[in-house]
Design a protein around this motif. Structure first.
Motif, PDB file in Angstrom:
ATOM      1  N   SER A 139       0.860  -1.125  -0.067  1.00 33.80           N
ATOM      2  CA  SER A 139      -0.018  -0.032   0.048  1.00 33.80           C
ATOM      3  C   SER A 139       0.659   1.232   0.037  1.00 33.80           C
ATOM      4  O   SER A 139       2.238   1.012  -0.062  1.00 33.80           O
ATOM      5  N   PHE A 140       0.312   2.509  -0.031  1.00 37.65           N
ATOM      6  CA  PHE A 140       1.266   3.896  -0.063  1.00 37.65           C
ATOM      7  C   PHE A 140       0.361   4.438   0.982  1.00 37.65           C
ATOM      8  O   PHE A 140      -0.882   4.492   0.933  1.00 37.65           O
ATOM      9  N   ARG A 141       1.105   5.693   1.240  1.00 38.84           N
ATOM     10  CA  ARG A 141       0.381   6.940   1.830  1.00 38.84           C
ATOM     11  C   ARG A 141       1.288   8.152   1.275  1.00 38.84           C
ATOM     12  O   ARG A 141       2.385   8.132   0.893  1.00 38.84           O
ATOM     13  N   TYR A 142       0.433   9.164   1.113  1.00 42.50           N
ATOM     14  CA  TYR A 142       1.075  10.495   0.966  1.00 42.50           C
ATOM     15  C   TYR A 142       1.015  11.304   2.263  1.00 42.50           C
ATOM     16  O   TYR A 142       0.203  11.164   2.901  1.00 42.50           O
ATOM     17  N   LYS A 143       2.192  11.968   2.389  1.00 40.49           N
ATOM     18  CA  LYS A 143       2.509  12.562   3.660  1.00 40.49           C
ATOM     19  C   LYS A 143       3.202  14.037   3.306  1.00 40.49           C
ATOM     20  O   LYS A 143       3.948  14.220   2.472  1.00 40.49           O
ATOM     21  N   LYS A 147     -10.275  11.634  -4.758  1.00 39.09           N
ATOM     22  CA  LYS A 147     -11.403  10.709  -4.392  1.00 39.09           C
ATOM     23  C   LYS A 147     -11.829  11.019  -3.036  1.00 39.09           C
ATOM     24  O   LYS A 147     -11.223  11.433  -2.013  1.00 39.09           O
ATOM     25  N   ASP A 148     -12.963  10.942  -2.944  1.00 41.14           N
ATOM     26  CA  ASP A 148     -13.835  11.051  -1.461  1.00 41.14           C
ATOM     27  C   ASP A 148     -13.182  10.379  -0.293  1.00 41.14           C
ATOM     28  O   ASP A 148     -13.048   9.057  -0.610  1.00 41.14           O
ATOM     29  N   GLY A 149     -12.731  10.959   0.678  1.00 38.08           N
ATOM     30  CA  GLY A 149     -12.013  10.308   1.862  1.00 38.08           C
ATOM     31  C   GLY A 149     -10.683  10.333   1.941  1.00 38.08           C
ATOM     32  O   GLY A 149      -9.786   9.860   2.730  1.00 38.08           O
ATOM     33  N   ASN A 150      -9.811  10.498   0.422  1.00 38.61           N
ATOM     34  CA  ASN A 150      -8.582  10.564   0.601  1.00 38.61           C
ATOM     35  C   ASN A 150      -8.029  11.844   1.194  1.00 38.61           C
ATOM     36  O   ASN A 150      -8.308  12.908   0.616  1.00 38.61           O
ATOM     37  N   THR A 151      -6.878  11.767   2.362  1.00 39.02           N
ATOM     38  CA  THR A 151      -6.536  12.912   3.007  1.00 39.02           C
ATOM     39  C   THR A 151      -4.992  12.580   3.245  1.00 39.02           C
ATOM     40  O   THR A 151      -4.565  11.634   3.632  1.00 39.02           O
ATOM     41  N   ILE A 152      -4.242  13.691   2.630  1.00 43.37           N
ATOM     42  CA  ILE A 152      -2.785  13.695   3.002  1.00 43.37           C
ATOM     43  C   ILE A 152      -2.449  13.489   4.678  1.00 43.37           C
ATOM     44  O   ILE A 152      -3.227  14.278   5.192  1.00 43.37           O
ATOM     45  N   ALA A 153      -1.541  12.737   4.975  1.00 40.69           N
ATOM     46  CA  ALA A 153      -1.344  12.546   6.246  1.00 40.69           C
ATOM     47  C   ALA A 153      -0.446  13.865   6.627  1.00 40.69           C
ATOM     48  O   ALA A 153       0.429  14.526   5.714  1.00 40.69           O
ATOM     49  N   ASP A 202       3.818  11.989 -11.408  1.00 38.74           N
ATOM     50  CA  ASP A 202       3.578  11.421  -9.939  1.00 38.74           C
ATOM     51  C   ASP A 202       2.602  12.530  -9.086  1.00 38.74           C
ATOM     52  O   ASP A 202       1.691  12.082  -8.426  1.00 38.74           O
ATOM     53  N   TYR A 203       2.888  13.989  -9.461  1.00 38.72           N
ATOM     54  CA  TYR A 203       1.910  14.748  -8.920  1.00 38.72           C
ATOM     55  C   TYR A 203       0.571  14.836  -9.477  1.00 38.72           C
ATOM     56  O   TYR A 203      -0.680  14.837  -8.776  1.00 38.72           O
ATOM     57  N   GLN A 204       0.737  14.622 -10.744  1.00 36.70           N
ATOM     58  CA  GLN A 204      -0.944  14.186 -11.184  1.00 36.70           C
ATOM     59  C   GLN A 204      -1.642  13.026 -10.631  1.00 36.70           C
ATOM     60  O   GLN A 204      -2.865  13.026 -10.432  1.00 36.70           O
ATOM     61  N   GLU A 205      -0.894  11.999 -10.326  1.00 37.75           N
ATOM     62  CA  GLU A 205      -1.401  10.704  -9.782  1.00 37.75           C
ATOM     63  C   GLU A 205      -1.921  11.206  -8.422  1.00 37.75           C
ATOM     64  O   GLU A 205      -2.842  10.754  -7.975  1.00 37.75           O
ATOM     65  N   TYR A 206      -1.195  12.006  -7.766  1.00 42.95           N
ATOM     66  CA  TYR A 206      -1.364  12.484  -6.371  1.00 42.95           C
ATOM     67  C   TYR A 206      -2.659  13.191  -6.355  1.00 42.95           C
ATOM     68  O   TYR A 206      -3.670  12.907  -5.757  1.00 42.95           O
ATOM     69  N   LEU A 207      -3.123  14.090  -7.444  1.00 45.38           N
ATOM     70  CA  LEU A 207      -4.100  14.787  -7.250  1.00 45.38           C
ATOM     71  C   LEU A 207      -5.314  14.102  -7.783  1.00 45.38           C
ATOM     72  O   LEU A 207      -6.359  14.348  -7.204  1.00 45.38           O
ATOM     73  N   GLU A 208      -5.106  12.912  -8.448  1.00 44.11           N
ATOM     74  CA  GLU A 208      -6.221  12.372  -8.687  1.00 44.11           C
ATOM     75  C   GLU A 208      -6.638  11.395  -7.541  1.00 44.11           C
ATOM     76  O   GLU A 208      -7.817  11.335  -7.367  1.00 44.11           O
ATOM     77  N   TRP A 209      -5.646  10.979  -6.817  1.00 43.87           N
ATOM     78  CA  TRP A 209      -5.775  10.034  -5.482  1.00 43.87           C
ATOM     79  C   TRP A 209      -6.753  11.306  -4.560  1.00 43.87           C
ATOM     80  O   TRP A 209      -7.648  10.823  -3.963  1.00 43.87           O
ATOM     81  N   GLU A 210      -6.351  12.575  -4.344  1.00 45.89           N
ATOM     82  CA  GLU A 210      -6.446  13.462  -3.547  1.00 45.89           C
ATOM     83  C   GLU A 210      -8.273  13.738  -3.824  1.00 45.89           C
ATOM     84  O   GLU A 210      -8.874  13.945  -2.887  1.00 45.89           O
TER      85      GLU A 210
END
Length: 70
Positions: free
Chosen positions: A2-6, A61-67, A51-59
């Motif tokens: 898995s992964f996490r953005y921080k 999505k409902d419920g996704n929050t950067i740590a 990679d930043y574009q991938e992060y923006l797509e992840w962000e």
């Protein structure tokens, strides 16, 4: 895996206090099955960076929050 953005901090200040949260990069941790970080990367905040574009797509999505930064 898995992964996490921080969020990422600048180095500690001369007085020993925490550095400010950076706005020019985002951290991405790749985790193994035990949630141990096996890879870490810094992603530049740059609209032309894939990679930043991938992060923006992840962000987006409902419920996704950067740590928060450590």
């Amino acid at each position: 895996m898995s992964f996490r953005y921080k969020k990422v901090r600048h180095v500690p200040k001369a007085d020993g206090s925490q550095g400010d949260v950076r706005t020019d990069v985002i951290g991405k941790d790749i985790l193994d099955e035990s949630d141990v970080v096996i890879n870490h990367m810094w992603i530049p905040v740059d609209d032309t960076n894939a990679d930043y574009q991938e992060y923006l797509e992840w962000e987006a999505k409902d419920g996704n929050t950067i740590a928060d930064a450590d």
